[in-house]
Design a protein around this motif. Structure first.
Motif, mmCIF file in Angstrom:
data_model
loop_
_atom_site.group_PDB
_atom_site.id
_atom_site.type_symbol
_atom_site.label_atom_id
_atom_site.label_comp_id
_atom_site.label_asym_id
_atom_site.label_seq_id
_atom_site.Cartn_x
_atom_site.Cartn_y
_atom_site.Cartn_z
ATOM 1 N N MET A 157 0.847 -1.180 0.000
ATOM 2 C CA MET A 157 0.000 0.000 0.000
ATOM 3 C C MET A 157 0.894 1.245 0.000
ATOM 4 O O MET A 157 1.877 1.287 0.718
ATOM 5 N N PRO A 158 0.514 2.249 -0.768
ATOM 6 C CA PRO A 158 1.311 3.474 -0.800
ATOM 7 C C PRO A 158 1.014 4.376 0.407
ATOM 8 O O PRO A 158 -0.074 4.328 0.980
ATOM 9 N N PHE A 159 2.013 5.188 0.745
ATOM 10 C CA PHE A 159 1.905 6.110 1.871
ATOM 11 C C PHE A 159 2.307 7.514 1.420
ATOM 12 O O PHE A 159 3.150 7.673 0.537
ATOM 13 N N CYS A 160 1.748 8.521 2.088
ATOM 14 C CA CYS A 160 2.182 9.897 1.853
ATOM 15 C C CYS A 160 3.331 10.187 2.817
ATOM 16 O O CYS A 160 3.154 10.073 4.034
ATOM 17 N N PRO A 161 4.515 10.576 2.304
ATOM 18 C CA PRO A 161 5.650 10.844 3.189
ATOM 19 C C PRO A 161 5.462 12.115 4.021
ATOM 20 O O PRO A 161 6.123 12.282 5.036
ATOM 21 N N GLU A 162 4.548 12.984 3.608
ATOM 22 C CA GLU A 162 4.294 14.238 4.343
ATOM 23 C C GLU A 162 3.207 14.048 5.400
ATOM 24 O O GLU A 162 3.401 14.349 6.565
ATOM 25 N N CYS A 163 2.031 13.581 4.953
ATOM 26 C CA CYS A 163 0.885 13.413 5.859
ATOM 27 C C CYS A 163 0.957 12.125 6.669
ATOM 28 O O CYS A 163 0.318 12.001 7.702
ATOM 29 N N ARG A 164 1.711 11.147 6.123
ATOM 30 C CA ARG A 164 1.925 9.849 6.741
ATOM 31 C C ARG A 164 0.661 8.979 6.725
ATOM 32 O O ARG A 164 0.522 8.060 7.496
ATOM 33 N N TYR A 165 -0.263 9.261 5.800
ATOM 34 C CA TYR A 165 -1.474 8.454 5.651
ATOM 35 C C TYR A 165 -1.227 7.340 4.647
ATOM 36 O O TYR A 165 -0.430 7.479 3.724
ATOM 37 N N GLU A 166 -1.969 6.238 4.808
ATOM 38 C CA GLU A 166 -1.891 5.115 3.886
ATOM 39 C C GLU A 166 -3.057 5.223 2.904
ATOM 40 O O GLU A 166 -4.174 5.577 3.283
ATOM 41 N N TYR A 167 -2.784 4.919 1.637
ATOM 42 C CA TYR A 167 -3.820 4.993 0.604
ATOM 43 C C TYR A 167 -3.954 3.655 -0.098
ATOM 44 O O TYR A 167 -3.072 2.797 -0.006
ATOM 45 N N ILE A 168 -5.058 3.493 -0.822
ATOM 46 C CA ILE A 168 -5.293 2.232 -1.534
ATOM 47 C C ILE A 168 -4.320 2.105 -2.698
ATOM 48 O O ILE A 168 -3.854 3.101 -3.245
ATOM 49 N N ALA A 169 -4.038 0.864 -3.059
ATOM 50 C CA ALA A 169 -3.107 0.575 -4.151
ATOM 51 C C ALA A 169 -3.578 1.281 -5.425
ATOM 52 O O ALA A 169 -4.775 1.376 -5.693
ATOM 53 N N GLY A 170 -2.622 1.778 -6.160
ATOM 54 C CA GLY A 170 -2.926 2.476 -7.406
ATOM 55 C C GLY A 170 -2.950 3.989 -7.260
ATOM 56 O O GLY A 170 -2.858 4.711 -8.243
ATOM 57 N N THR A 171 -3.085 4.474 -6.038
ATOM 58 C CA THR A 171 -3.054 5.922 -5.805
ATOM 59 C C THR A 171 -1.602 6.358 -5.895
ATOM 60 O O THR A 171 -0.716 5.733 -5.317
ATOM 61 N N GLU A 172 -1.338 7.422 -6.642
ATOM 62 C CA GLU A 172 0.042 7.862 -6.854
ATOM 63 C C GLU A 172 0.369 9.192 -6.186
ATOM 64 O O GLU A 172 1.534 9.500 -5.974
ATOM 65 N N GLU A 173 -0.662 9.967 -5.867
ATOM 66 C CA GLU A 173 -0.446 11.295 -5.298
ATOM 67 C C GLU A 173 -1.374 11.492 -4.114
ATOM 68 O O GLU A 173 -2.529 11.062 -4.140
ATOM 69 N N CYS A 174 -0.889 12.150 -3.090
ATOM 70 C CA CYS A 174 -1.694 12.404 -1.896
ATOM 71 C C CYS A 174 -2.793 13.416 -2.239
ATOM 72 O O CYS A 174 -2.497 14.522 -2.692
ATOM 73 N N PRO A 175 -4.047 13.052 -1.998
ATOM 74 C CA PRO A 175 -5.130 13.981 -2.293
ATOM 75 C C PRO A 175 -5.165 15.172 -1.332
ATOM 76 O O PRO A 175 -5.759 16.199 -1.642
ATOM 77 N N ASP A 176 -4.508 15.048 -0.182
ATOM 78 C CA ASP A 176 -4.511 16.139 0.794
ATOM 79 C C ASP A 176 -3.426 17.180 0.529
ATOM 80 O O ASP A 176 -3.677 18.375 0.562
ATOM 81 N N CYS A 177 -2.192 16.709 0.253
ATOM 82 C CA CYS A 177 -1.075 17.662 0.119
ATOM 83 C C CYS A 177 -0.410 17.636 -1.256
ATOM 84 O O CYS A 177 0.447 18.466 -1.544
ATOM 85 N N GLY A 178 -0.758 16.664 -2.085
ATOM 86 C CA GLY A 178 -0.197 16.605 -3.425
ATOM 87 C C GLY A 178 1.149 15.915 -3.539
ATOM 88 O O GLY A 178 1.712 15.826 -4.623
ATOM 89 N N ALA A 179 1.680 15.394 -2.433
ATOM 90 C CA ALA A 179 2.992 14.738 -2.464
ATOM 91 C C ALA A 179 2.901 13.409 -3.200
ATOM 92 O O ALA A 179 1.859 12.739 -3.177
ATOM 93 N N LYS A 180 3.991 13.023 -3.861
ATOM 94 C CA LYS A 180 4.073 11.724 -4.530
ATOM 95 C C LYS A 180 4.143 10.645 -3.457
ATOM 96 O O LYS A 180 4.929 10.742 -2.516
ATOM 97 N N LEU A 181 3.289 9.626 -3.579
ATOM 98 C CA LEU A 181 3.240 8.560 -2.583
ATOM 99 C C LEU A 181 4.438 7.621 -2.728
ATOM 100 O O LEU A 181 5.000 7.492 -3.806
ATOM 101 N N VAL A 182 4.813 6.997 -1.601
ATOM 102 C CA VAL A 182 5.947 6.072 -1.564
ATOM 103 C C VAL A 182 5.470 4.722 -1.040
ATOM 104 O O VAL A 182 4.431 4.626 -0.393
ATOM 105 N N ASP A 183 6.247 3.677 -1.344
ATOM 106 C CA ASP A 183 5.880 2.329 -0.898
ATOM 107 C C ASP A 183 6.133 2.117 0.582
ATOM 108 O O ASP A 183 5.484 1.307 1.226
ATOM 109 N N LYS A 184 7.118 2.834 1.109
ATOM 110 C CA LYS A 184 7.494 2.672 2.520
ATOM 111 C C LYS A 184 7.676 4.055 3.137
ATOM 112 O O LYS A 184 8.327 4.921 2.550
ATOM 113 N N LEU A 185 7.108 4.251 4.315
ATOM 114 C CA LEU A 185 7.239 5.538 4.996
ATOM 115 C C LEU A 185 8.660 5.751 5.495
ATOM 116 O O LEU A 185 9.269 4.827 6.040
#
Length: 126
Positions: free
Chosen positions: A1-29
């Motif tokens: 599952m991808p994570f936002c490195p800024e907000c530290r939230y987990e998102y569903i697979a396939g999401t590439e960008e954080c909807p809250d802050c716009g940061a590129k999601l990463v596989d590991k926090l």
């Protein structure tokens, strides 16, 4: 599952960008900066307990924030060669950063001169 490195939230697979802050999601926090700070504080407290007999004389203060193991070894050697006892929270920390070198506050001024003579850049700091 991808994570936002800024907000530290987990998102569903396939999401590439954080909807809250716009940061590129990463596989590991990356390590939580607040947790790293707590770990550093715990290391300093462990140093204080470990060397309690000297703390009655003077508290430990940071004289150098090392950027790698070689810097740490060089600074510790230079301080010891000048008769200045030091302690470190040295080595690679969880965030990829390195630890700090501490001296008794009574020896800080002398230790800063020794460190400055090494021309390593920044010194002291926490």
């Amino acid at each position: 599952m991808p994570f936002c490195p800024e907000c530290r939230y987990e998102y569903i697979a396939g999401t590439e960008e954080c909807p809250d802050c716009g940061a590129k999601l990463v596989d590991k926090l990356p390590p939580d900066p607040k947790e790293l700070e707590r770990e550093d504080e715990q290391r300093v407290e462990e140093l204080r307990r470990e060397h309690n007999e000297h703390l009655d004389e003077s508290p430990l203060v940071c004289v150098f924030d090392q950027e790698n193991d070689q810097q740490g070894e060089l600074v510790r050697y230079a301080l010891a060669s000048n008769g200045i006892r030091c302690w470190s929270s040295a080595g690679r920390l969880a965030g990829g950063e390195y630890g700090s070198i501490y001296v008794l506050q009574d020896h800080l001024e002398e230790a800063q001169k020794v460190v400055a003579s090494l021309n390593l850049g920044k010194s002291g700091g926490k």
